[in-house]
Design an enzyme around this catalytic site. Structure first.
Site, PDB file in Angstrom:
ATOM      1  N   HIS A  89      69.745  65.246   6.858  1.00  0.00           N
ATOM      2  CA  HIS A  89      68.497  65.903   7.245  1.00  0.00           C
ATOM      3  C   HIS A  89      68.466  67.351   6.803  1.00  0.00           C
ATOM      4  O   HIS A  89      69.460  67.904   6.331  1.00  0.00           O
ATOM      5  CB  HIS A  89      68.281  65.788   8.765  1.00  0.00           C
ATOM      6  CG  HIS A  89      69.323  66.467   9.601  1.00  0.00           C
ATOM      7  ND1 HIS A  89      69.338  67.829   9.829  1.00  0.00           N
ATOM      8  CD2 HIS A  89      70.382  65.968  10.287  1.00  0.00           C
ATOM      9  CE1 HIS A  89      70.353  68.134  10.611  1.00  0.00           C
ATOM     10  NE2 HIS A  89      71.017  67.022  10.910  1.00  0.00           N
ATOM     11  N   CYS A 121      76.133  64.720  11.678  1.00  0.00           N
ATOM     12  CA  CYS A 121      75.089  64.577  10.658  1.00  0.00           C
ATOM     13  C   CYS A 121      75.415  65.466   9.454  1.00  0.00           C
ATOM     14  O   CYS A 121      76.289  66.322   9.512  1.00  0.00           O
ATOM     15  CB  CYS A 121      73.727  64.968  11.230  1.00  0.00           C
ATOM     16  SG  CYS A 121      73.049  63.787  12.410  1.00  0.00           S
TER      17      CYS A 121
END
Length: 197
Positions: free
Chosen positions: A152, A168
């Site tokens: 992301h 992440c």
């Protein structure tokens, strides 16, 4: 005798500081996620973390994403022994992982619902945040398999090249938008902790 008292006082103060400091730092918010902070678009990445085409040897097919957490780089394999290399932020120690997954979903300006495990570690986080410039997921998100992890964007470009996330992989917003446009749902993603020999 006065010198002994002064030395004893300094020793007690030093021990108190040693015992107090870890508790004070443990209570500070995790600087890796700052909900509501608007990314500084003028922030200049170090050349090491800027997007570039590099020579890259692999047996993986063009279009495959290879993430090297040790190097803090994401590679999008291209034909002819090359790859587009992006600088990334990765999981802090204890939150790094490896495996083989596929991109199962893609979203522009995604909403953010931190998982319960993250809320437990960082109780100051919001339980939900609508997508937008102040959202820690940034401009785009690509969801990895059935995991809670994503590739992301970020509202913290200064964290690229560091180990701060909960697992992440973050890119600056311009880079994640570029990658998002290049890969479809179903793209193979290989996550490695150590470089291949």
């Amino acid at each position: 005798m006065t010198d002994f008292r002064r030395l004893t006082g300094m020793l007690v103060a030093a021990i108190g500081l040693i015992l107090w400091a870890p508790q004070a730092f443990a209570q500070q918010p995790d600087r890796g996620d700052e909900p509501g902070l608007i990314a500084d678009d003028a922030y200049q990445l170090d050349p090491e973390w800027q997007k570039q085409v590099v020579y890259f040897r692999t047996t993986e097919a063009p279009g495959t994403i290879i993430i090297s957490t040790a190097e803090r780089h994401l590679y999008l394999v291209q034909p002819g022994g090359r790859a587009i290399r992006y600088g990334i932020g990765v999981g802090r120690d204890g939150f790094q992982w490896q495996g083989l997954v596929n991109i199962t979903n893609k979203k522009e300006w995604p909403d953010w619902t931190p998982p319960p495990e993250m809320i437990q570690r960082q109780p100051y986080l919001p339980r939900f945040m609508a997508g937008g410039p102040g959202n820690p997921l940034g401009a785009r998100a690509m969801y990895l398999g059935t995991t809670v992890y994503r590739i992301h964007g970020t509202n913290r470009p200064d964290t690229i090249g560091t180990k701060v996330s909960s697992g992440c992989f973050r890119l600056v917003n311009n880079d994640v938008a570029d990658l998002y446009d290049r890969v479809p749902v179903g793209t193979k993603v290989v996550i490695r902790q150590k470089p291949e020999l």
